[in-house]
Design a protein around this motif. Structure first.
Motif, PDB file in Angstrom:
ATOM      1  N   ASP A   1      49.271 -72.659  -0.114  1.00  0.00           N
ATOM      2  CA  ASP A   1      48.654 -73.259  -1.303  1.00  0.00           C
ATOM      3  C   ASP A   1      49.654 -74.149  -2.033  1.00  0.00           C
ATOM      4  N   THR A   2      49.134 -75.202  -2.581  1.00  0.00           N
ATOM      5  CA  THR A   2      49.968 -76.061  -3.428  1.00  0.00           C
ATOM      6  C   THR A   2      49.473 -75.913  -4.869  1.00  0.00           C
ATOM      7  N   TRP A   3      50.372 -76.115  -5.759  1.00  0.00           N
ATOM      8  CA  TRP A   3      50.027 -75.931  -7.189  1.00  0.00           C
ATOM      9  C   TRP A   3      49.661 -77.224  -7.759  1.00  0.00           C
TER      10      TRP A   3
ATOM     11  N   HIS B   1      50.453 -59.507   3.996  1.00  0.00           N
ATOM     12  CA  HIS B   1      49.528 -60.415   4.669  1.00  0.00           C
ATOM     13  C   HIS B   1      48.846 -61.330   3.648  1.00  0.00           C
ATOM     14  N   ASN B   2      48.373 -60.757   2.572  1.00  0.00           N
ATOM     15  CA  ASN B   2      47.703 -61.559   1.544  1.00  0.00           C
ATOM     16  C   ASN B   2      48.677 -62.461   0.801  1.00  0.00           C
ATOM     17  N   ALA B   3      49.921 -62.026   0.668  1.00  0.00           N
ATOM     18  CA  ALA B   3      50.931 -62.856   0.003  1.00  0.00           C
ATOM     19  C   ALA B   3      51.205 -64.126   0.789  1.00  0.00           C
ATOM     20  N   GLU B   4      51.028 -64.074   2.111  1.00  0.00           N
ATOM     21  CA  GLU B   4      51.252 -65.254   2.943  1.00  0.00           C
ATOM     22  C   GLU B   4      50.294 -66.381   2.591  1.00  0.00           C
TER      23      GLU B   4
END
Length: 119
Positions: free
Chosen positions: A117-119, A109-112
């Protein structure tokens, strides 16, 4: 010590023993129904598409550890000369597995969050 205290003690001991290694995770999963050593090796290979291959030393060391912790038990034992043992997960083992599953779901869930996010 009452049953509630014993379970609480087992629960705190369990927390010290997680996260599970991948081998322990798959062995517990393969013991949702009675299974013997070679059957466990085959099932883990099948579940992982051959990515995880358990050697006998890893498997039987893990079985001894999990039996000592009360996570699995002997289900049956053949009486012929080979004495093939079948093992099965216990209620405590199911609890350990469920807690590990919950931990892994949180990770996913947290990996999603990374996807947005963009770098």
């Amino acid at each position: 010590m009452g049953d509630r205290d014993a379970f609480r003690k087992k629960g705190s001991e369990m927390e010290k023993q997680t996260p599970l290694t991948e081998a322990l995770f798959y062995i517990l999963l393969s013991l949702r129904k009675p299974n013997h050593g070679y059957g466990i090796i085959q099932e883990v290979e099948g579940l992982t598409g051959g990515r995880v291959v358990l050697g006998p030393g890893t498997l039987y060391g893990a079985i001894q550890t999990m039996a000592a912790r009360g996570w699995i038990r002997i289900y049956s034992e053949e009486t012929d000369s080979r004495k093939k043992k079948e093992y099965v997960i216990t209620e405590l083992g199911r609890h350990v597995f469920a807690e590990e599953k919950k931990r892994l779901e949180e990770l996913l869930h947290n990996a999603e969050k990374m996807e947005g996010d963009t770098w």
